[in-house]
Motif scaffolding. Structure first.
Motif, short mmCIF file in Angstrom:
data_model
loop_
_atom_site.label_atom_id
_atom_site.label_comp_id
_atom_site.label_asym_id
_atom_site.label_seq_id
_atom_site.Cartn_x
_atom_site.Cartn_y
_atom_site.Cartn_z
N ILE A 35 2.24 -0.49 -9.37
CA ILE A 35 3.12 -1.32 -7.89
C ILE A 35 3.64 -2.47 -8.62
O ILE A 35 2.82 -3.51 -9.01
N ARG A 36 4.96 -2.60 -8.82
CA ARG A 36 5.71 -4.07 -9.27
C ARG A 36 5.82 -4.82 -7.98
O ARG A 36 5.41 -5.84 -8.06
N SER A 41 4.75 -4.79 5.02
CA SER A 41 4.00 -3.74 5.90
C SER A 41 2.99 -3.07 4.87
O SER A 41 1.84 -2.57 5.44
N ALA A 42 3.34 -2.82 3.65
CA ALA A 42 2.59 -2.11 2.76
C ALA A 42 1.26 -2.96 2.07
O ALA A 42 0.25 -2.46 2.31
N ARG A 43 1.71 -4.30 2.26
CA ARG A 43 0.56 -5.17 1.85
C ARG A 43 -0.40 -5.47 2.96
O ARG A 43 -1.70 -5.45 2.72
N GLY A 44 0.15 -5.20 4.33
CA GLY A 44 -0.92 -5.25 5.47
C GLY A 44 -1.97 -3.87 5.41
O GLY A 44 -2.68 -3.88 6.14
N VAL A 47 -2.15 -2.19 0.09
CA VAL A 47 -1.45 -2.12 -1.16
C VAL A 47 -1.05 -3.43 -1.86
O VAL A 47 -0.85 -4.43 -1.17
N SER A 48 -1.16 -3.64 -3.15
CA SER A 48 -1.10 -4.98 -3.88
C SER A 48 -0.38 -4.67 -4.99
O SER A 48 -0.23 -3.75 -5.71
N ARG A 49 0.17 -5.80 -5.72
CA ARG A 49 0.82 -5.83 -6.86
C ARG A 49 -0.12 -5.45 -8.02
O ARG A 49 -1.17 -5.95 -8.08
N GLY A 50 0.35 -4.61 -8.87
CA GLY A 50 -0.62 -4.19 -10.06
C GLY A 50 -1.30 -3.07 -9.83
O GLY A 50 -1.99 -2.79 -10.79
N CYS A 60 -3.12 4.03 1.43
CA CYS A 60 -1.76 4.23 2.16
C CYS A 60 -0.90 5.43 1.93
O CYS A 60 -0.06 5.31 0.99
N PRO A 61 -1.48 6.55 2.45
CA PRO A 61 -0.76 7.87 2.36
C PRO A 61 0.65 7.83 2.51
O PRO A 61 1.70 8.73 2.14
#
Length: 524
Positions: A35-36, A41-44, A47-50, A60-61
């Motif tokens: 993930i770059r 909403s993805a971070r919530g 999901v995080s960078r890297g 997060c399907p």
């Protein structure tokens, strides 16, 4: 000088939305299976960078993945810059998603600094994107102010007080600051957590321990004025131009011209002993019309970085700008600096050498070709030469796994430590040696992969060594499936000459069908 920095958080995500992707999607931009950038909403959802793609999809399907596309990011950003150009005369692009504006000049035109900032924010909002604005006396301080949450206006003359409270990690949060992560990590390990603590260190102490890379961080922390927006142009005539035979109306043709002109520009810069940090791209259109854009970097524009920026800009103009065919293209370095490491490539104990080496190697590749500069890597082989492979510098390992991991799985390999020097070569007469037993007979390798006798003496030319230790042999049956297969074996030997006070060690190789041994490598 007063500088306003407009930072567009998660710009690849915003650019993806502007190109038709649903803003309600839980979106992430991926590169090299990681993930770059991801949406809020993805971070919530964790999901995080890297993060690896598989791990991100597990937490997060519903995550929607898009490939990293710098051309798209730059192309979409052009419309934002055009809107800002209508409000301010001096707008410079640091990268897609980050621009700086001379807000003092804009404030004089629009009545006040605050009014100019509000107009800039309104222009951005009109395009359906959002940005954080930071205003300060220096470019780096404005960049840091823009990244502090919702942005901040630092009062004139108060940059040092503002920076003193900021965390040290902000130096690596923005790549345009060009602060080396390794230097920042070392400072944090020493207990320095804020920019104020870094600014309190003496220049001598920082330069002695961290070199030029540390001094760059120290200048930012001390709010020292480094460069200005719209600095004075160099005295030398360094601009380069090209007028193609046929007008440029395709992106692929523009990319080719961009690469050629970037190489020509950096040849002139090299001859003058200068580096470009601020570049104007100007194109000539029909009816004596023209458009231009200024790109700036707080670091040094390499040849590949210059070509990328020119290609992005031409792609934006041709795809979205509707400017028509390009009749001529000009690159004008508006600001140049003398390289800090002029004439030196590696300097022991000083940070920043890796970036300097990359610049030098990139220039060599542009002159000699990509395949002319190679870098070694471990490979899955048995002997010394087979354990090292060479790739073009900067090329990725396409196998998917590190080659060194496969070395342990190769039967018949020579154990570590490996020799430090290679021999003359299998076919060279100087590589031939004789390995003798106590009776003076040649030692060979039998069919059972055993030595015919214990080694006693090694003769290499006129020199004679008494064997004091040996290990092996390690046999290998090469191309056993072919009609003309060959058997080889390797042997580690330690010998002592009567004329020397220290022993020597060699890696010998025996080729089946005779008693001849050759020196494959030498241990130091």
């Amino acid at each position: 000088m007063r500088v306003a920095a407009l930072w567009f958080p998660d710009w690849p995500i915003q650019a993806a939305h502007l190109t038709g992707n649903d803003p309600l999607w839980v979106l992430a931009i991926v590169e090299s299976q990681r993930i770059r950038t991801c949406s809020s909403s993805a971070r919530g959802r964790g999901v995080s960078r890297g993060m690896r793609i598989r791990q991100a999809k597990a937490v997060c399907p519903e995550l929607v993945l898009l490939d990293h596309d710098p051309d798209r990011d730059a192309r979409v950003f052009e419309s934002i810059i055009a809107a800002l150009d209508e409000l301010a005369a001096l707008v410079e692009v640091l990268r897609p998603g980050l621009v700086i504006v001379d807000i003092r000049a804009a404030g004089k035109f629009h009545g006040s600094e605050d009014a100019a900032v509000e107009l800039l924010i309104d222009a951005v909002s009109h395009h359906g994107v959002y940005a954080c604005v930071g205003v300060a006396d220096e470019i780096p301080t404005a960049l840091i102010a823009a990244r502090t949450g919702i942005g901040k206006v630092v009062p004139e003359g108060c940059s040092a007080e503002f920076l003193a409270e900021q965390p040290l990690a902000l130096l690596t949060a923005e790549v345009s600051l060009h602060c080396e992560p390794e230097v920042v990590a070392n400072l944090q390990q020493l207990g320095i957590s804020t920019l104020g603590e870094l600014a309190a260190l003496s220049v001598t102490a920082v330069a002695t321990r961290f070199g030029c890379a540390g001094l760059a961080c120290h200048r930012i922390a001390r709010a020292e004025q480094h460069r200005r927006v719209a600095s004075r142009s160099p005295d030398l005539e360094l601009r380069v131009s090209v007028t193609p035979e046929d007008p440029i109306d395709r992106v692929d043709a523009a990319a080719f011209v961009a690469r050629h002109l970037a190489a020509l520009l950096h040849t002139r810069l090299e001859e003058a002993g200068l580096n470009c940090v601020r570049l104007r791209i100007h194109v000539k259109l029909a009816e004596d019309k023209g458009v231009e854009r200024i790109w700036r970097t707080t670091g040094v524009l390499s040849e590949s970085a210059t070509a990328d920026r020119v290609r992005w800009q031409l792609d934006s103009w041709l795809t979205l700008g509707g400017i028509g065919p390009i009749l001529a293209l000009t690159l004008d370095p508006l600001e140049t600096v003398i390289p800090e490491h002029a004439g030196q490539l590696w300097r022991a104990g000083e940070a920043g050498d890796a970036a300097l080496a990359d610049t030098a190697i990139g220039r060599a590749q542009s002159l000699l070709g990509v395949e002319a500069v190679l870098q070694p890597r471990l490979a899955g082989g048995r002997g010394v030469v087979e354990r090292i492979d060479f790739l073009a510098y900067g090329a990725d390992n396409q196998s998917g796994e590190p080659a060194a991991e496969g070395v342990k799985l190769v039967p018949g390999r020579v154990p570590s430590p490996l020799p430090a020097r290679l021999g003359p070569g299998y076919s060279h007469p100087a590589a031939r040696v004789r390995l003798l037993d106590a009776a003076g007979d040649d030692v060979s390798v039998q069919a059972e992969a055993l030595l015919s006798a214990f080694p006693h003496t090694l003769r290499w030319g006129r020199e004679r060594f008494q064997v004091t230790g040996w290990a092996g042999p390690w046999p290998v049956d090469l191309s056993w499936w072919a009609l003309e297969s060959s058997r080889v074996a390797r042997l580690q030997v330690v010998g002592q000459s009567a004329l020397e006070s220290h022993p020597r060690a060699w890696l010998l190789i025996w080729i089946g069908g005779g008693t001849s041994w050759r020196v494959e490598a030498i241990y130091d």
